[in-house]
Write a protein that holds these residues in place. Structure first.
Motif, PDB file in Angstrom:
ATOM      1  N   LEU A 132       0.832  -1.204   0.000  1.00 37.31           N
ATOM      2  CA  LEU A 132       0.000   0.000   0.000  1.00 37.31           C
ATOM      3  C   LEU A 132       0.870   1.258   0.000  1.00 37.31           C
ATOM      4  N   LYS A 133       1.967   1.222   0.727  1.00 39.93           N
ATOM      5  CA  LYS A 133       2.876   2.377   0.742  1.00 39.93           C
ATOM      6  C   LYS A 133       3.510   2.588  -0.633  1.00 39.93           C
ATOM      7  N   ARG A 134       3.822   1.500  -1.352  1.00 38.49           N
ATOM      8  CA  ARG A 134       4.372   1.642  -2.700  1.00 38.49           C
ATOM      9  C   ARG A 134       3.370   2.293  -3.635  1.00 38.49           C
ATOM     10  N   ALA A 135       2.118   1.873  -3.525  1.00 37.04           N
ATOM     11  CA  ALA A 135       1.073   2.475  -4.355  1.00 37.04           C
ATOM     12  C   ALA A 135       0.919   3.958  -4.023  1.00 37.04           C
ATOM     13  N   ASP A 136       0.990   4.294  -2.744  1.00 33.45           N
ATOM     14  CA  ASP A 136       0.895   5.692  -2.321  1.00 33.45           C
ATOM     15  C   ASP A 136       2.062   6.506  -2.876  1.00 33.45           C
ATOM     16  N   LYS A 137       3.261   5.935  -2.858  1.00 33.34           N
ATOM     17  CA  LYS A 137       4.444   6.616  -3.401  1.00 33.34           C
ATOM     18  C   LYS A 137       4.291   6.837  -4.906  1.00 33.34           C
ATOM     19  N   ALA A 138       3.773   5.818  -5.602  1.00 30.23           N
ATOM     20  CA  ALA A 138       3.564   5.950  -7.044  1.00 30.23           C
ATOM     21  C   ALA A 138       2.513   7.020  -7.338  1.00 30.23           C
ATOM     22  N   LEU A 139       1.472   7.109  -6.517  1.00 33.05           N
ATOM     23  CA  LEU A 139       0.460   8.155  -6.670  1.00 33.05           C
ATOM     24  C   LEU A 139       1.098   9.538  -6.511  1.00 33.05           C
ATOM     25  N   TYR A 140       1.954   9.684  -5.515  1.00 25.90           N
ATOM     26  CA  TYR A 140       2.644  10.960  -5.297  1.00 25.90           C
ATOM     27  C   TYR A 140       3.477  11.338  -6.523  1.00 25.90           C
ATOM     28  N   GLN A 141       4.135  10.343  -7.131  1.00 24.11           N
ATOM     29  CA  GLN A 141       4.932  10.607  -8.329  1.00 24.11           C
ATOM     30  C   GLN A 141       4.036  11.032  -9.500  1.00 24.11           C
ATOM     31  N   ALA A 142       2.856  10.418  -9.593  1.00 22.62           N
ATOM     32  CA  ALA A 142       1.911  10.793 -10.654  1.00 22.62           C
ATOM     33  C   ALA A 142       1.449  12.232 -10.473  1.00 22.62           C
ATOM     34  N   LYS A 143       1.231  12.660  -9.241  1.00 27.27           N
ATOM     35  CA  LYS A 143       0.815  14.036  -8.984  1.00 27.27           C
ATOM     36  C   LYS A 143       1.948  15.017  -9.340  1.00 27.27           C
ATOM     37  N   ARG A 144       3.144  14.660  -8.937  1.00 27.29           N
ATOM     38  CA  ARG A 144       4.280  15.546  -9.220  1.00 27.29           C
ATOM     39  C   ARG A 144       4.607  15.576 -10.710  1.00 27.29           C
ATOM     40  N   GLY A 145       4.278  14.499 -11.416  1.00 26.52           N
ATOM     41  CA  GLY A 145       4.584  14.415 -12.837  1.00 26.52           C
ATOM     42  C   GLY A 145       3.607  15.153 -13.721  1.00 26.52           C
ATOM     43  N   GLY A 146       2.602  15.778 -13.143  1.00 22.88           N
ATOM     44  CA  GLY A 146       1.681  16.564 -13.946  1.00 22.88           C
ATOM     45  C   GLY A 146       0.224  16.181 -13.816  1.00 22.88           C
ATOM     46  N   ARG A 147      -0.097  15.170 -13.000  1.00 26.64           N
ATOM     47  CA  ARG A 147      -1.471  14.730 -12.767  1.00 26.64           C
ATOM     48  C   ARG A 147      -2.078  14.041 -14.007  1.00 26.64           C
ATOM     49  N   ASN A 148      -3.265  13.462 -13.788  1.00 31.27           N
ATOM     50  CA  ASN A 148      -4.008  12.791 -14.854  1.00 31.27           C
ATOM     51  C   ASN A 148      -3.118  11.771 -15.564  1.00 31.27           C
ATOM     52  N   ARG A 149      -2.479  10.913 -14.767  1.00 30.43           N
ATOM     53  CA  ARG A 149      -1.592   9.911 -15.345  1.00 30.43           C
ATOM     54  C   ARG A 149      -1.484   8.722 -14.393  1.00 30.43           C
ATOM     55  N   VAL A 150      -0.916   7.631 -14.912  1.00 32.66           N
ATOM     56  CA  VAL A 150      -0.732   6.393 -14.151  1.00 32.66           C
ATOM     57  C   VAL A 150       0.764   6.166 -13.974  1.00 32.66           C
ATOM     58  N   VAL A 151       1.177   5.905 -12.734  1.00 36.55           N
ATOM     59  CA  VAL A 151       2.573   5.577 -12.442  1.00 36.55           C
ATOM     60  C   VAL A 151       2.588   4.282 -11.631  1.00 36.55           C
ATOM     61  N   SER A 152       3.452   3.359 -11.996  1.00 40.65           N
ATOM     62  CA  SER A 152       3.549   2.091 -11.276  1.00 40.65           C
ATOM     63  C   SER A 152       4.848   2.006 -10.503  1.00 40.65           C
ATOM     64  N   ALA A 153       4.832   1.204  -9.463  1.00 44.71           N
ATOM     65  CA  ALA A 153       6.024   1.036  -8.618  1.00 44.71           C
ATOM     66  C   ALA A 153       6.149  -0.426  -8.203  1.00 44.71           C
TER      67      ALA A 153
END
Length: 306
Positions: A285-306
């Protein structure tokens, strides 16, 4: 002291039916069952066998329970259901809801026809079971969206993590939140924000499999558990969900700031797969949360996997 006639009258007056049943499943005697709101006259059962009346799977459960009571000599308390689908000779068409019973089963210290017998008292608990089910659903449900809440999510994650460890089937997790929700709340009010959250909950229910578990994690954060999907498949699911949300809000002209600037509602998603290196579901769950944070920092409206 009660004589035999008085004892017979007492047994006959019992509100719940009490069955004497042999080890082989033969109905030896029936007493009580006078509460006509719940029970019919069961005297026709005497002399018949459970296996003659009930379909094999359910009959086997009854016989196994009787044997366990006879062998352990302990009082067993079991909740079970019976419906028209369990009874031989009845159509599968009929009431959707089964009847729920609480059985109290105790071995007796005598035999009949060389067989051990149990006393099985069956109490109709359908109303209680329905209330318990409704209360459990309420405690597991997010009031705003109707999705599962964080309490239920923790149970589901624990179950699927343990299943992954035992059986090795893939389990993936999506975590996402709404982009620009604060701007929407500040400009259009929290009611508009709640409407957007509910709309996304509806999109999840329409877009995902019935076996997927969608939960409102808190505020505008959601978590989805995807049993039997690996990381690549989960990424595909996440992208499909992202596009569905984007399209749903694309032509919504009601979402504008006071300066008439459109508010673009979308979601950013973090994706991960439970791995053998995880000691608990919290790590995934923490990995998914970290990937979500990266998606927000990367410009939003996107999918990032970890």
């Amino acid at each position: 002291m009660l004589d035999a006639e008085m004892m017979t009258a007492v047994l006959a007056a019992l509100p719940d039916p009490a069955f004497l049943i042999s080890r082989s499943g033969k109905y030896v005697a029936i007493y009580g069952g006078q509460d006509v709101r719940y029970y019919h006259d069961g005297t026709s059962l005497i002399g018949q066998y459970i296996s003659d009346l009930v379909k094999p799977e359910k009959a086997n459960w009854f016989i196994a329970t009787i044997e366990r009571a006879l062998d352990s000599k302990e009082l067993l308390i079991e909740e079970y259901e019976l419906s028209n689908k369990d009874v031989k000779g009845l159509s599968d068409e009929g009431p959707v809801e089964p009847i729920w019973f609480e059985g109290r089963i105790k071995a007796l210290d005598f035999k009949i026809d060389e067989e051990g017998v149990v006393l099985w008292v069956a109490s109709n608990i359908s109303q209680r079971h329905e209330l318990e089910t409704r209360l459990r659903q309420q405690s597991d449900t997010d009031q705003l969206t109707g999705l599962f809440n964080r309490r239920r999510l923790e149970r589901e994650l624990s179950y699927h993590f343990n299943a992954f460890k035992r059986h090795g089937y893939a389990v993936s997790i999506l975590m996402f939140d709404l982009d620009h929700l604060k701007l929407l709340n500040d400009s259009c009010g929290h009611h508009a924000g709640d409407q957007a959250i509910c709309k996304i909950a509806q999109i999840c229910q329409e877009s995902l499999r019935q076996t997927d578990i969608t939960c409102r994690f808190g505020g505008d954060e959601f978590v989805i558990v995807l049993p039997h999907l690996n990381l690549d498949q989960a990424n595909t699911t996440a992208e499909r969900l992202r596009v569905a949300v984007e399209q749903a809000f694309l032509h919504n002209h009601q979402l504008h700031t006071q300066e008439n600037i459109p508010v673009n509602i979308s979601i950013s998603i973090g994706v991960t797969e439970v791995s053998n290196q995880d000691d608990s579901y919290e790590q995934a769950l923490k990995r998914a949360d970290k990937a979500l944070y990266q998606a927000k920092r990367g410009g939003r409206n996107r999918v990032v996997s970890a």
